[in-house]
Design a protein around this motif. Structure first.
Motif: not given
Length: 551
Positions: A424-428, A260-265
């Motif tokens: 939910a965790y990935d959103n954090t 998952r793209a959890t670090n796009p920035r």
């Protein structure tokens, strides 16, 4: 049958029944581990299971026999039922074990964090396994033998129990010994004995803490590169931000290969160096935070030592830095006791970054540019995140970061699918990505507009289990803890002027980013990054040492 009409019971029979209840009804986690450790469910293991139950019932009954007196036995049993029902719930639900560090977590947590662990399932468990048997015991008429006969019964019970236990253990020794030796974590699952052992260990360390604090690094001073900058007429101040993450595990960062793209920035941040193989000092905040800011390292760390000795922030103060700890969590666990501390976790009325219960991590950045601009000395600022603290992951981020879903929106994780918990965790993590990117942008802007040399080092205190091996949350004993709780993210950003001032070779650091590091490196790397000379600095643990020229 009404409770008041219960027939009288002989006191010795009550302790046997209570022991059997505690062993069989309140130790599901222990028995699950025991069955697994002895080869899984097998018909041939039935004698082993029955023997183990018998031994534990006899052990529990032996200790209860010692307090089986009219004024004591009922209050003791009621206390045990309530304690055991609560501890059993948390072990069964989250897969945690109870040791000294877990007791420390309970003692040092704040009310808001504790509230997130409360649920109707907890209430139901305590009512069923704690309150109901307590009511029965309280209303149960007991018959006690005469003093002389009671003494004989107690002595006979103790002697008989020991004989039977020894006999059963001898018969089962060949199977039990390897299982117990190879699965030492089982002792941390047997309740209520685990609670008493853990509490005793915690109090022993707590009371052993001396009241005096040993100085550390009082010889600290700014090194040759500072003098070289002054000689060249460079008068710019430095600002170093240490971001202490909360419950972020490395494997859910897309910078480390997560799907998952959890670090796009952060993936777009120029100059960011991500260290992909970093281990934490502990698996809970109460251990990792004081450990990472100490000079001891994980192998030598103890709470008593940490509380009796100054740490990294003290050494930086000795070297002439202004040090500030900004907190959006439950405190610094002693790491910032002698520097300026500001608690920003309390909700602020009218602030869009806060709700009725807590504030989002962006609140830590409010007023930070002005604070940096108005500072008179070189600054080290610690930002302590709320991060990904569970089980209420969905509360850790603003609504606009609810990208992955559907998400679990209850702290009763058993009501959610594992996929929704992870979402939910990935959103954090996505929100932490945004928070760190904003911090870097702020430091980049300050460097450009105010002529300040800036840097940021981020690392999480520990990771998190999200259902792997049926474990949730964190706090497992380090020796038995899974990688999910030990492997943490760490990343570094340096402004161009900061790198130039301290002769730091970015390509050299980038080449080291895949090497194995740990929290042990943070103390010495921070000193090395800031060119601080002191006898307590160990260049072998400084990840910058090989990448700095002209020191």
């Amino acid at each position: 049958m009404k409770l008041k009409s219960l027939p009288p019971v002989q006191a010795p029979l009550l302790t046997v029944a209570a022991s059997a209840f505690l062993v069989l009804a309140c130790n599901a986690s222990f028995w699950k581990s025991f069955v697994s450790a002895t080869g899984g469910v097998q018909f041939g293991n039935v004698p082993l299971y029955l023997g183990a139950v018998l031994v534990l019932v006899l052990v529990f009954n032996l200790f209860l026999t010692l307090v089986n007196f009219r004024p004591l036995i009922k209050p003791v049993l009621i206390f045990l039922f309530l304690l055991t029902s609560a501890s059993s719930y948390f072990m069964n639900k989250y897969g945690v074990v109870i040791d000294a560090s877990m007791v420390q977590n309970v003692v040092e947590t704040d009310v808001r964090e504790a509230n997130e662990l409360l649920s109707w399932h907890l209430v139901q468990t305590v009512l069923l396994l704690g309150v109901l048997p307590s009511l029965i015991v309280w209303r149960l008429p007991l018959r006690f033998p005469s003093l002389r006969r009671d003494l004989l019964i107690k002595l006979g019970t103790i002697a008989g129990s020991v004989v039977v236990m020894v006999g059963v253990l001898m018969l089962l020794f060949k199977t039990l010994a390897p299982a117990v030796r190879e699965h030492r974590e089982m002792r941390l699952l047997l309740t209520p004995t685990n609670v008493f052992q853990a509490t005793s260990s915690y109090l022993k360390h707590r009371w052993a803490t001396p009241t005096t604090i040993a100085p550390l690094g009082t010889d600290a001073s700014k090194g040759r590169l500072w003098a070289a900058a002054a000689a060249a007429g460079i008068e710019r101040r430095t600002v170093t931000v240490l971001v202490v993450g909360e419950t972020a595990r490395a494997m859910n960062f897309s910078l480390n290969g997560y799907s998952r793209a959890t670090n796009p920035r952060l993936a777009q941040e120029e100059g960011l160096i991500n260290f992909s193989d970093v281990s934490s000092c502990g698996t809970a905040t109460a251990v990792s935070v004081p450990c990472v800011f100490s000079a001891m390292g994980r192998e030598d760390y103890s709470e008593a030592k940490a509380r009796s000795q100054e740490g990294l922030l003290d050494v930086l103060s000795h070297a002439g830095f202004d040090v500030l700890w900004l907190d959006n969590n439950s405190g610094c666990k002693g790491a910032c006791d002698r520097v300026r501390f500001e608690d920003l976790s309390k909700p602020v009325a009218g602030n869009k970054l806060c709700n009725e219960e807590e504030c989002f991590d962006e609140h830590l950045l409010e007023g930070l540019p002005e604070l940096i601009r108005n500072a008179k000395k070189d600054l080290v600022i610690v930002l302590h995140q709320k991060g990904s603290h569970g089980p209420a992951y969905w509360r850790r981020y603003p609504a606009e970061f609810n990208k992955f879903g559907p998400v679990c929106q209850t702290n009763e994780l058993e009501k959610c699918s594992r996929e929704s918990i992870i979402a939910a965790y990935d959103n954090t993590i996505l929100y932490t990505d945004y928070f760190l990117s904003r911090t870097i942008d702020l430091l980049r802007k300050v460097a450009a507009e105010d002529g300040v040399d800036t840097s940021m080092l981020y690392f999480s205190d520990h990771g998190e289990s999200l259902g792997e091996k049926n474990m949730y949350l964190h706090g497992a004993p380090y020796m038995f803890s899974p990688a999910e709780q030990r492997k943490v993210p760490m990343m570094l950003w340096l402004s161009d002027s900061f790198r130039g001032r301290f002769n730091i070779d970015r390509s050299c650091l980038a080449a080291r980013s895949g090497q194995e590091f740990s929290h042990d490196n943070v103390f010495h790397s921070t000193l090395g990054m800031l060119n601080v000379n002191t006898a307590v600095y160990n260049p072998q643990l400084d990840l910058f040492h090989a990448c700095v020229h002209g020191v």
